[in-house]
Every structure is written in structure tokens, then in C-alpha cells.
Design a protein around this motif. Structure first.
Motif, PDB file in Angstrom:
ATOM      1  N   GLY A 143     109.063  11.272 -13.610  1.00  0.00           N
ATOM      2  CA  GLY A 143     109.023   9.974 -13.939  1.00  0.00           C
ATOM      3  C   GLY A 143     108.429   9.005 -12.945  1.00  0.00           C
ATOM      4  O   GLY A 143     107.732   8.008 -13.217  1.00  0.00           O
ATOM      5  N   TYR A 153     104.694   1.051 -17.784  1.00  0.00           N
ATOM      6  CA  TYR A 153     105.209   2.007 -16.778  1.00  0.00           C
ATOM      7  C   TYR A 153     104.883   1.505 -15.410  1.00  0.00           C
ATOM      8  O   TYR A 153     105.967   1.633 -14.545  1.00  0.00           O
ATOM      9  N   ALA A 203     115.242   7.147 -14.684  1.00  0.00           N
ATOM     10  CA  ALA A 203     114.270   8.251 -14.940  1.00  0.00           C
ATOM     11  C   ALA A 203     113.743   8.236 -16.351  1.00  0.00           C
ATOM     12  O   ALA A 203     112.747   8.260 -16.848  1.00  0.00           O
ATOM     13  N   LEU A 259     110.160   7.378 -18.076  1.00  0.00           N
ATOM     14  CA  LEU A 259     109.506   8.187 -18.845  1.00  0.00           C
ATOM     15  C   LEU A 259     109.174   7.757 -20.309  1.00  0.00           C
ATOM     16  O   LEU A 259     108.168   7.948 -20.969  1.00  0.00           O
TER      17      LEU A 259
END
Length: 277
Positions: free
Chosen positions: A127, A138, A157, A161
Motif C-alpha cells: 500500500g 491514493y 493498508a 490499496l
């Protein structure tokens, strides 16, 4: 030793990582935790929690563009209004607190196993390793502090992702010419559900949703029966394939053995989380 992850690998990992990350939107605890800061409704809590890493100065138009799948005007009903009540830091902390509480409730004794800790470290490596160009949601998460506790780390994480994949999904939708409201219609029809019954667009005025459906019909994505045409089904499949392809590089940092270990550790957790959804 790292390897080049395939789209197939990305899909397998999505199936086990997603149940951890999506609990933020499926369980009551995260919503309650953010609303307890003084926000009135579910959608105020949603926008405060998810948009918080972007900060308070990003206008509604930019949030709308990044989130992609909201109808015109929906984001502006919440952004920037929510920042009059909460700070991004408060929203981020409450969102994590509520999400981890939900995971603990659903997972029970499984929430404190060595598998959780191991999966958290592998998922965090993935990640935090991906390239952020063209992935604004992100990229906004990357500077956030990594929690100390294993279950919190795993949730963090999974969130990284999930937003990494989400940015890629938006790119895939754009590549295939599918707009923000259209993506909900495409999904609903692919699941055998009339678009007007699908929760994410069922609240839209009938004429507004009808115009979206008519546009998709004119492009050959919906046939005369009101369901997806062959072209519509092919487009849906192409969106999913491109999304998997774009998600795969996040896992390049892991070895093939790491990938199998991560899947092995998360599969039982995903089964429990899916059963509780």
C-alpha cells in the motif's frame, strides 16, 4: 524478491483486501464515530471522512471530479460545509476508530492473531510502495501517519490499496467512456437490478436518471429491453479488466511467496467479513 504482479493477482488480492477496507462504508461504527463529532447526516460523515486527507481548501468541484461517481451537485451539499464543524484530523481519527471497532466486533478473536499482524505488514508494503502519479485519492493518503496497532495498520493498508485501486477504476471508466452516474447504471444492470432500484442512484429524479439511461441506450450499451446489450456487457468486462491491470503494480514490491502468504492470511478474515455484510 519482488516480482511483476499480474491482473489476475490483483483481482485475487482485491477479493481479500476489499472486505477489510469496505467496512468503513458498510458498518455502523465508522458512521457513528464521525457523526459524533457534530455532523448531522450519513453523507456529511461520508464526505468528511473520505475527503479529509485532501484538506479543507480543495473545492467541491475538485472533490466531485476525484470521487467521480456522484451526481452533479451532490458533493457541494457537503463540501466545504462539513469543515465548519470538524477538522480533517478529527474526521480521519474518528473514521479509523470506528472502522477498527467494526472490524473487532465482526472478527472477534480473529482480530488479535499473528495472521493479522503479518497481513498488515505485507499489505502496508504494497500500500505504501505504489506510484502516485494520476492517483489523487491514493496520493492524499500517503502522508498520513501509519497506526501502531496491527489491526489499525491492516485497515490503513486496506484503505491505501482501496483508494489506489479506486483511482485506477476511475481511469478505466474514463477510458471506456463511462461517466459518473453511468457507472452505477452499468453496475446495477450487470447485477440484474433495474437502475432505479439501485441505492446509489435510486434517489435521483426520474427524468435525470432516465436521461442517463437514454444516453447509454443511444450508444448501444443498453438494449431495447432495458438491460445491458452485448456491447454493454463487453464494456463492463473491459472496465474490470483495466481496473485489475492498473491495480497490479501496487503488489510488485511483494514476492510471489509474499502474495500467497497475504492471500492465505486474509482469506479467512474476508470470509467472516463477507458473511457479516
Amino acid at each position: 524478491m519482488s516480482h511483476t504482479a499480474s491482473a489476475t493477482t490483483a483481482r485475487r488480492l482485491f477479493e481479500v483486501v476489499e472486505p477489510v477496507g469496505v467496512i468503513t462504508y458498510m458498518a455502523q461504527e465508522p458512521n457513528d464515530a464521525v457523526r459524533a463529532l457534530g455532523l448531522r447526516g450519513v453523507w456529511d460523515a461520508y464526505f468528511a471522512g473520505r475527503a479529509a486527507p485532501l484538506g479543507t481548501t480543495v473545492p467541491a468541484e475538485a472533490v466531485h471530479a476525484m470521487f467521480y461517481n456522484f451526481a452533479p451537485g451532490e458533493v457541494a451539499r457537503h463540501i466545504p460545509k462539513v469543515w465548519e464543524t470538524v477538522t480533517p484530523e478529527q474526521a480521519i481519527a474518528a473514521r479509523e476508530r470506528g472502522s477498527v471497532a467494526a472490524l473487532r466486533r465482526v472478527l472477534g478473536d480473529r482480530a488479535s492473531t499473528p495472521e493479522i499482524a503479518r497481513a498488515a505488514e505485507l499489505a502496508l508494503r504494497a500500500g505504501r510502495s505504489a506510484r502516485s502519479e494520476g492517483r489523487p485519492m491514493y496520493a492524499a493518503l500517503l502522508p498520513l501517519p501509519v497506526p501502531a496497532e496491527p489491526l489499525n495498520r491492516l485497515w490503513h493498508a486496506a484503505t491505501l490499496l482501496r483508494e489506489h485501486r479506486g483511482d485506477g477504476h476511475v481511469a478505466a471508466l474514463m477510458t471506456c467512456g463511462i461517466g459518473g452516474t453511468e457507472c452505477h447504471v452499468l453496475f446495477a444492470l450487470s447485477e440484474g437490478m433495474p437502475a432505479e432500484k439501485f441505492g446509489r442512484v435510486s434517489h435521483l429524479p426520474r427524468a435525470q436518471l432516465g436521461a442517463v439511461i437514454d444516453g447509454m441506450r443511444a450508444r448501444g450499451l443498453i438494449d431495447e429491453t432495458g438491460w445491458l446489450s452485448d456491447a454493454g456487457r463487453e464494456t463492463k468486462a473491459r472496465v474490470e479488466a483495466l481496473t485489475d491491470e492498473l491495480a497490479a503494480p501496487a503488489y510488485d514490491v511483494l514476492s510471489a511467496d509474499d502474495v500467497e502468504q497475504l492471500i492465505s492470511d486474509l482469506e479467512p478474515l474476508a470470509a467472516v467479513l463477507n458473511a457479516a455484510a
